[in-house]
Design a protein around this motif. Structure first.
Motif, mmCIF file in Angstrom:
data_model
loop_
_atom_site.group_PDB
_atom_site.id
_atom_site.type_symbol
_atom_site.label_atom_id
_atom_site.label_comp_id
_atom_site.label_asym_id
_atom_site.label_seq_id
_atom_site.Cartn_x
_atom_site.Cartn_y
_atom_site.Cartn_z
ATOM 1 N N SER A 20 -94.768 95.140 34.374
ATOM 2 C CA SER A 20 -95.836 94.426 33.888
ATOM 3 C C SER A 20 -94.981 93.237 33.225
ATOM 4 O O SER A 20 -94.068 93.325 32.521
ATOM 5 N N PHE A 21 -95.693 92.097 33.358
ATOM 6 C CA PHE A 21 -94.777 90.852 33.069
ATOM 7 C C PHE A 21 -94.912 90.560 31.620
ATOM 8 O O PHE A 21 -94.156 90.097 31.179
ATOM 9 N N ASN A 22 -95.971 91.279 30.959
ATOM 10 C CA ASN A 22 -95.803 91.273 29.567
ATOM 11 C C ASN A 22 -94.553 92.024 28.832
ATOM 12 O O ASN A 22 -94.316 91.871 27.848
ATOM 13 N N THR A 50 -102.588 94.308 32.165
ATOM 14 C CA THR A 50 -101.571 95.035 32.658
ATOM 15 C C THR A 50 -100.830 94.471 33.920
ATOM 16 O O THR A 50 -99.622 94.428 34.167
ATOM 17 N N TYR A 51 -101.883 94.306 34.930
ATOM 18 C CA TYR A 51 -101.456 93.693 36.103
ATOM 19 C C TYR A 51 -101.470 92.416 36.482
ATOM 20 O O TYR A 51 -102.095 91.683 37.309
ATOM 21 N N ILE A 52 -100.742 91.456 35.626
ATOM 22 C CA ILE A 52 -100.984 90.116 35.609
ATOM 23 C C ILE A 52 -99.811 89.745 36.505
ATOM 24 O O ILE A 52 -98.733 89.284 36.058
ATOM 25 N N GLY A 53 -100.080 89.630 37.788
ATOM 26 C CA GLY A 53 -99.305 89.044 38.573
ATOM 27 C C GLY A 53 -98.334 90.071 39.262
ATOM 28 O O GLY A 53 -97.073 90.224 38.752
ATOM 29 N N TYR A 65 -92.921 86.083 39.609
ATOM 30 C CA TYR A 65 -93.902 85.512 38.672
ATOM 31 C C TYR A 65 -93.728 83.918 38.293
ATOM 32 O O TYR A 65 -94.474 83.128 38.723
ATOM 33 N N ILE A 66 -92.508 83.615 37.990
ATOM 34 C CA ILE A 66 -92.232 82.461 37.465
ATOM 35 C C ILE A 66 -92.185 81.521 38.937
ATOM 36 O O ILE A 66 -92.537 80.375 38.683
ATOM 37 N N GLN A 67 -91.478 81.876 39.873
ATOM 38 C CA GLN A 67 -91.510 81.311 41.018
ATOM 39 C C GLN A 67 -93.029 80.736 41.476
ATOM 40 O O GLN A 67 -93.165 79.579 41.903
ATOM 41 N N LEU A 68 -93.762 81.595 41.668
ATOM 42 C CA LEU A 68 -95.092 81.461 42.132
ATOM 43 C C LEU A 68 -95.827 80.480 41.154
ATOM 44 O O LEU A 68 -96.420 79.497 41.705
ATOM 45 N N CYS A 69 -95.705 80.762 39.854
ATOM 46 C CA CYS A 69 -96.275 79.609 38.978
ATOM 47 C C CYS A 69 -95.656 78.242 38.959
ATOM 48 O O CYS A 69 -96.486 77.211 39.222
#
Length: 438
Positions: free
Chosen positions: A81-83, A307-310, A90-94
């Protein structure tokens, strides 16, 4: 063409026993394997795919770089979970999304799992950014099946006995030129529709309480209806005038389908916030909300996401998909595919008066069937026969539209010219056969 479909029938019998009836069956095809633009069903037949998982596999079924990225990430970690734990994918895709979909001087991104989730979060961001609550949407719209998304979705048959719906949602007629222009040319029609938009501030919703207007620049489920360019420009001006967030839903039209990363790039009209999913992840469940940084940052910590953010697996799949799309120039290929489709279907339309319109941008093409050449007399029955006939002869295709009288073509963009032309031949034959049996 008689086929032994014992295995397929067995699969559907098992489905009927254990799967809830509310889960739709849009086509009777089955699958045991898929690659590129070909699906192999449980009988071993090769089917040409003109549905693309409802626009999810623009880069094709199982593109090898994406599959390899998934394998590699699966050996590292599946979920934190990125939270809770920040991770590179996650960072790369953003970063990649901000680069290809810039919103103003500085762009920020959030990731979720589905298009409906993206829409829900986009509305929450717009409301927090404006401190207003009302939302304006359009007839023919499809934005998902969760609470706010279903409220925004237009088609009533998707919403039977599902209410009450979210409050403070208002709806305008979508500027569907083909269906509603009457005796007006495009310029006159747009003038009328823009006047209707401005009058909505007097007779539909208090514009000082309007947080956002959400629109699909090219409607998907609604029938592949493209918004007129000047209308979208006028909508942008209206939002600027009244401090309203303009949200563009690109869930089905994004990621090379129209020859651009997003269809708003075709129009040259920039949203404040936009939403993406489907072909972004080549089949893995990932979606994004992209917007101007100051707007995105208006959302309070903890007010968006889940919970499943990315998922890291989905993030690497999306990054690999974007890289692959760039390497094979998929935006250029979409234009080529679209030109082949449009040319064939426009020629067919000259022979078949029941085809009222062939329309779209890039490779997002729809074919509308009508009775008596009248845009207001949809011919739904013929579409059902065509979809069924195509399935029996090796082609998967889907209908769309409020009346299900539009065939939509969403073939993987990696389809070969040979496969595309064969699929179009099957489609043309089934159209002619269905028309001859009227």
């Amino acid at each position: 063409m008689i086929k032994d479909l014992t295995k397929s029938q067995d699969l559907f019998n098992r489905r009927k026993i254990v799967v809830a009836n509310g889960v739709g069956v849009f086509n009777t095809a089955t699958v045991q394997q898929a690659k590129g633009a070909i699906i192999i069903d449980v009988e071993g037949r090769e089917l040409i795919d003109f549905a693309g998982g409802i626009g999810v596999v623009n880069a094709g079924h199982c593109p090898e770089p994406v599959v390899e990225a998934i394998r590699e990430q699966a050996g590292k970690y599946l979920h934190t979970s990125f939270n809770v734990v920040t991770y590179e994918p996650y960072i790369q895709l953003c970063e990649e999304l901000a680069e290809i979909l810039p919103h103003g001087e500085k762009t920020k991104v959030m990731l979720v799992s589905t298009g409906a989730e993206a829409v829900e979060n986009a509305i929450k961001i717009a409301r927090q950014a404006t401190k207003k609550s009302a939302v304006l949407c359009y007839t023919g719209a499809y934005h998902g099946r969760t609470m706010m998304a279903m409220t925004l979705t237009s088609k009533v048959s998707y919403k039977y006995n599902c209410g009450p719906f979210a409050p403070e949602v208002y709806r305008l007629p979508f500027p569907n030129f083909y269906r509603y222009h009457g005796e007006s040319d495009l310029d006159k029609f747009v003038d009328i529709e823009l006047k209707r938009l401005h009058e909505s501030a007097l007779n539909l919703v208090d514009v000082t309480e309007l947080a956002a207007i959400i629109i699909e620049p090219i409607q998907g489920e609604g029938g592949f209806n493209p918004v007129p360019k000047r209308y979208l420009e006028g909508l942008r001006a209206f939002c600027d005038e009244h401090g309203i967030m303009l949200i563009m839903d690109e869930v089905q039209s994004g990621f090379c389908r129209t020859g651009h990363w997003a269809s708003w790039q075709h129009y040259g009209v920039q949203p404040d916030i936009s939403t993406y999913a489907k072909s972004m992840g080549s089949g893995l469940p990932i979606a994004a909300v992209v917007g101007k940084a100051e707007i995105m940052d208006a959302a309070a910590p903890g007010s968006i996401g889940g919970t499943y953010i990315g998922s890291p697996i989905c993030c690497v799949a999306a990054s690999a998909t974007i890289k692959y799309m760039k390497e094979i120039n998929l935006n250029e290929r979409a234009v080529e595919v679209g030109n082949i489709i449009s040319s064939r279907l426009n020629n067919l339309m000259k022979e078949c008066p029941a085809i009222g319109d062939v329309r779209g941008i890039g490779a997002m093409i729809g074919i509308e069937f009508v009775k008596n050449g009248d845009p207001r007399q949809p011919n739904s029955e013929i579409c059902g026969r065509i979809v069924k006939g195509c399935a029996e002869n090796g082609l998967i295709v889907l209908s769309a539209g409020t009346y299900k009288n539009v065939l939509r073509i969403l073939s993987p963009l990696v389809i070969t010219d040979e496969q595309l032309k064969k699929g179009l031949s099957i489609l043309e034959n089934e159209i002619k056969k269905a028309l001859n049996n009227i």
